[in-house]
Design a protein around this motif. Structure first.
Motif, PDB file in Angstrom:
ATOM      1  N   ILE A  42     162.767  32.831   4.065  1.00  0.00           N
ATOM      2  CA  ILE A  42     162.694  31.414   3.712  1.00  0.00           C
ATOM      3  C   ILE A  42     161.228  31.103   3.461  1.00  0.00           C
ATOM      4  O   ILE A  42     160.370  31.449   4.275  1.00  0.00           O
ATOM      5  N   GLN A  43     160.947  30.456   2.341  1.00  0.00           N
ATOM      6  CA  GLN A  43     159.555  30.155   2.035  1.00  0.00           C
ATOM      7  C   GLN A  43     159.155  28.817   2.642  1.00  0.00           C
ATOM      8  O   GLN A  43     159.747  27.784   2.344  1.00  0.00           O
ATOM      9  N   ASP A  44     158.143  28.862   3.489  1.00  0.00           N
ATOM     10  CA  ASP A  44     157.590  27.662   4.116  1.00  0.00           C
ATOM     11  C   ASP A  44     156.217  27.411   3.496  1.00  0.00           C
ATOM     12  O   ASP A  44     155.363  28.310   3.475  1.00  0.00           O
ATOM     13  N   TRP A  45     155.995  26.189   3.004  1.00  0.00           N
ATOM     14  CA  TRP A  45     154.751  25.908   2.294  1.00  0.00           C
ATOM     15  C   TRP A  45     153.524  26.076   3.179  1.00  0.00           C
ATOM     16  O   TRP A  45     152.437  26.360   2.702  1.00  0.00           O
ATOM     17  N   ASN A  46     153.682  25.910   4.481  1.00  0.00           N
ATOM     18  CA  ASN A  46     152.554  26.041   5.396  1.00  0.00           C
ATOM     19  C   ASN A  46     152.459  27.431   6.026  1.00  0.00           C
ATOM     20  O   ASN A  46     151.358  27.952   6.224  1.00  0.00           O
ATOM     21  N   LEU A  47     153.596  28.024   6.331  1.00  0.00           N
ATOM     22  CA  LEU A  47     153.613  29.290   7.057  1.00  0.00           C
ATOM     23  C   LEU A  47     153.868  30.498   6.170  1.00  0.00           C
ATOM     24  O   LEU A  47     153.749  31.639   6.623  1.00  0.00           O
ATOM     25  N   GLY A  48     154.220  30.274   4.911  1.00  0.00           N
ATOM     26  CA  GLY A  48     154.530  31.389   4.027  1.00  0.00           C
ATOM     27  C   GLY A  48     155.973  31.838   4.166  1.00  0.00           C
ATOM     28  O   GLY A  48     156.874  31.027   4.385  1.00  0.00           O
ATOM     29  N   ASP A  49     156.217  33.134   4.066  1.00  0.00           N
ATOM     30  CA  ASP A  49     157.570  33.675   4.167  1.00  0.00           C
ATOM     31  C   ASP A  49     157.937  33.840   5.646  1.00  0.00           C
ATOM     32  O   ASP A  49     157.322  34.635   6.365  1.00  0.00           O
ATOM     33  N   VAL A  50     158.957  33.111   6.078  1.00  0.00           N
ATOM     34  CA  VAL A  50     159.361  33.157   7.489  1.00  0.00           C
ATOM     35  C   VAL A  50     160.804  33.644   7.600  1.00  0.00           C
ATOM     36  O   VAL A  50     161.546  33.683   6.624  1.00  0.00           O
ATOM     37  N   GLU A  51     161.184  33.999   8.793  1.00  0.00           N
ATOM     38  CA  GLU A  51     162.544  34.503   9.067  1.00  0.00           C
ATOM     39  C   GLU A  51     162.888  35.689   8.162  1.00  0.00           C
ATOM     40  O   GLU A  51     163.937  35.745   7.528  1.00  0.00           O
ATOM     41  N   ARG A  52     161.993  36.639   8.139  1.00  0.00           N
ATOM     42  CA  ARG A  52     162.179  37.785   7.243  1.00  0.00           C
ATOM     43  C   ARG A  52     163.314  38.701   7.706  1.00  0.00           C
ATOM     44  O   ARG A  52     163.487  38.943   8.889  1.00  0.00           O
ATOM     45  N   ARG A  53     164.045  39.213   6.702  1.00  0.00           N
ATOM     46  CA  ARG A  53     165.107  40.177   6.950  1.00  0.00           C
ATOM     47  C   ARG A  53     164.911  41.341   5.981  1.00  0.00           C
ATOM     48  O   ARG A  53     164.713  41.137   4.789  1.00  0.00           O
ATOM     49  N   ASP A  54     164.977  42.562   6.487  1.00  0.00           N
ATOM     50  CA  ASP A  54     164.799  43.728   5.616  1.00  0.00           C
ATOM     51  C   ASP A  54     165.902  43.801   4.565  1.00  0.00           C
ATOM     52  O   ASP A  54     167.077  43.550   4.857  1.00  0.00           O
ATOM     53  N   LEU A  55     165.502  44.140   3.334  1.00  0.00           N
ATOM     54  CA  LEU A  55     166.492  44.357   2.278  1.00  0.00           C
ATOM     55  C   LEU A  55     167.236  45.668   2.522  1.00  0.00           C
ATOM     56  O   LEU A  55     166.734  46.575   3.188  1.00  0.00           O
ATOM     57  N   ARG A  56     168.417  45.759   1.945  1.00  0.00           N
ATOM     58  CA  ARG A  56     169.243  46.955   2.076  1.00  0.00           C
ATOM     59  C   ARG A  56     169.397  47.578   0.683  1.00  0.00           C
ATOM     60  O   ARG A  56     170.207  47.100  -0.128  1.00  0.00           O
ATOM     61  N   PRO A  57     168.616  48.613   0.390  1.00  0.00           N
ATOM     62  CA  PRO A  57     168.662  49.192  -0.965  1.00  0.00           C
ATOM     63  C   PRO A  57     170.018  49.788  -1.283  1.00  0.00           C
ATOM     64  O   PRO A  57     170.723  50.281  -0.396  1.00  0.00           O
ATOM     65  N   VAL A  58     170.367  49.731  -2.552  1.00  0.00           N
ATOM     66  CA  VAL A  58     171.638  50.289  -2.978  1.00  0.00           C
ATOM     67  C   VAL A  58     171.543  51.812  -3.005  1.00  0.00           C
ATOM     68  O   VAL A  58     170.478  52.384  -3.273  1.00  0.00           O
ATOM     69  N   VAL A  59     172.634  52.473  -2.700  1.00  0.00           N
ATOM     70  CA  VAL A  59     172.716  53.923  -2.875  1.00  0.00           C
ATOM     71  C   VAL A  59     172.880  54.191  -4.369  1.00  0.00           C
ATOM     72  O   VAL A  59     173.693  53.538  -5.041  1.00  0.00           O
ATOM     73  N   SER A  60     172.117  55.111  -4.903  1.00  0.00           N
ATOM     74  CA  SER A  60     172.080  55.316  -6.354  1.00  0.00           C
ATOM     75  C   SER A  60     173.465  55.553  -6.947  1.00  0.00           C
ATOM     76  O   SER A  60     173.757  55.115  -8.064  1.00  0.00           O
ATOM     77  N   GLU A  61     174.333  56.233  -6.207  1.00  0.00           N
ATOM     78  CA  GLU A  61     175.681  56.520  -6.708  1.00  0.00           C
ATOM     79  C   GLU A  61     176.512  55.257  -6.904  1.00  0.00           C
ATOM     80  O   GLU A  61     177.508  55.276  -7.623  1.00  0.00           O
ATOM     81  N   GLU A  62     176.115  54.170  -6.268  1.00  0.00           N
ATOM     82  CA  GLU A  62     176.873  52.922  -6.377  1.00  0.00           C
ATOM     83  C   GLU A  62     176.406  52.050  -7.539  1.00  0.00           C
ATOM     84  O   GLU A  62     177.046  51.052  -7.860  1.00  0.00           O
ATOM     85  N   LEU A  63     175.311  52.432  -8.170  1.00  0.00           N
ATOM     86  CA  LEU A  63     174.799  51.652  -9.288  1.00  0.00           C
ATOM     87  C   LEU A  63     175.675  51.826 -10.523  1.00  0.00           C
ATOM     88  O   LEU A  63     176.214  52.911 -10.772  1.00  0.00           O
ATOM     89  N   THR A  64     175.794  50.759 -11.308  1.00  0.00           N
ATOM     90  CA  THR A  64     176.538  50.809 -12.572  1.00  0.00           C
ATOM     91  C   THR A  64     175.752  50.063 -13.638  1.00  0.00           C
ATOM     92  O   THR A  64     174.800  49.346 -13.339  1.00  0.00           O
ATOM     93  N   GLY A  65     176.145  50.236 -14.872  1.00  0.00           N
ATOM     94  CA  GLY A  65     175.607  49.441 -15.969  1.00  0.00           C
ATOM     95  C   GLY A  65     174.094  49.468 -16.086  1.00  0.00           C
ATOM     96  O   GLY A  65     173.447  50.522 -15.987  1.00  0.00           O
ATOM     97  N   THR A  66     173.513  48.295 -16.292  1.00  0.00           N
ATOM     98  CA  THR A  66     172.076  48.163 -16.520  1.00  0.00           C
ATOM     99  C   THR A  66     171.270  48.678 -15.338  1.00  0.00           C
ATOM    100  O   THR A  66     170.251  49.354 -15.510  1.00  0.00           O
ATOM    101  N   GLY A  67     171.706  48.348 -14.129  1.00  0.00           N
ATOM    102  CA  GLY A  67     170.984  48.805 -12.956  1.00  0.00           C
ATOM    103  C   GLY A  67     170.927  50.321 -12.868  1.00  0.00           C
ATOM    104  O   GLY A  67     169.881  50.886 -12.520  1.00  0.00           O
ATOM    105  N   ARG A  68     172.018  50.970 -13.186  1.00  0.00           N
ATOM    106  CA  ARG A  68     172.049  52.434 -13.147  1.00  0.00           C
ATOM    107  C   ARG A  68     171.104  53.017 -14.187  1.00  0.00           C
ATOM    108  O   ARG A  68     170.368  53.969 -13.916  1.00  0.00           O
TER     109      ARG A  68
END
Length: 241
Positions: free
Chosen positions: A166-192
């Motif tokens: 969540i972007q806070d104008w005073n504190l910056g990026d707060v309540e950070r959660r790690d992203l979960r990268p896709v497994v390459s085999e699950e990619l389709t179309g443009t992303g693949r």
């Protein structure tokens, strides 16, 4: 010259662009290339009518000119904007298809201008939102909306971290959660295609960034999980006329 009589550039002139194109065709004149960029594309992401008219000669130069590839790519990335040149753009369909093939061959050589050469084929396929947004993942941010609770979520993918927040104008990026990268085999179309092209060229950082961009994020507000690319596409893919 007559064909350019009604096709003004960004400076509302009609005769300078064909002169500059002739110069760069016969001599790799860096000053001419620089002026062409100013005349064909505005800083606020608009392209002039002369820009679309210049696509065909730029594509002819593209196999041997990095400047031609870059400028043609910039023009195409802006093709979804309100330029009022739909007829001119339609006339360029053949040149755009040719440009895409030039770029696909160029990418196989693992060029120094790899990122630009990856973005331009996306624009040629009318994937304008990815062509304009795809960066080097050193300092990239994507703003999306949680599809479950509607809160604005900032997606960060860079050297400093890969997270949703969540972007806070005073504190910056707060309540950070790690992203979960896709497994390459699950990619389709443009992303693949994006991922495999980067990975096969040894562009490790780019491939990893794409895996996170097409992965999943947790909303810091409601803890639901959503697909980053789906939400970004939903919010940013232009409605084609």
């Amino acid at each position: 010259m007559d064909a350019w009589a009604h096709l003004h550039d960004c400076w509302f002139e009609v005769d300078r662009v064909p002169q500059l194109l002739e110069r760069v065709e016969h001599d790799d004149d860096q000053e001419a290339w620089k002026e062409l960029g100013w005349r064909l594309v505005l800083e606020n992401d608009l392209v002039s009518p002369a820009g679309f008219a210049a696509l065909k000669p730029l594509v002819r130069l593209a196999p041997r000119s990095a400047e031609a590839r870059a400028l043609a790519g910039e023009i195409l990335e802006r093709a979804a904007g309100h330029h009022g040149c739909d007829d001119l753009l339609a006339e360029c369909a053949g040149a755009i298809a040719e440009f895409r093939e030039v770029l696909l061959r160029h990418l196989q050589s693992r060029p120094a201008d790899f990122l630009m050469s990856l973005r331009a084929p996306l624009a040629a396929e009318e994937e304008y939102h990815w062509a304009a947004a795809l960066g080097d993942f050193e300092d990239d941010f994507y703003d999306v909306t949680c599809p479950h609770c509607g809160v604005g979520v900032r997606i960060a993918i860079g050297n400093y971290g890969r997270y949703s927040a969540i972007q806070d104008w005073n504190l910056g990026d707060v309540e950070r959660r790690d992203l979960r990268p896709v497994v390459s085999e699950e990619l389709t179309g443009t992303g693949r295609w994006m991922f495999e092209t980067a990975a096969q060229a040894g562009q490790k950082a780019l491939a990893e960034g794409i895996a996170h961009l097409f992965g999943r994020a947790e909303c810091p507000a409601c803890a639901s999980v959503f697909n980053v690319a789906d939400e970004y596409t939903s919010a940013n893919r232009p409605v084609m006329r």
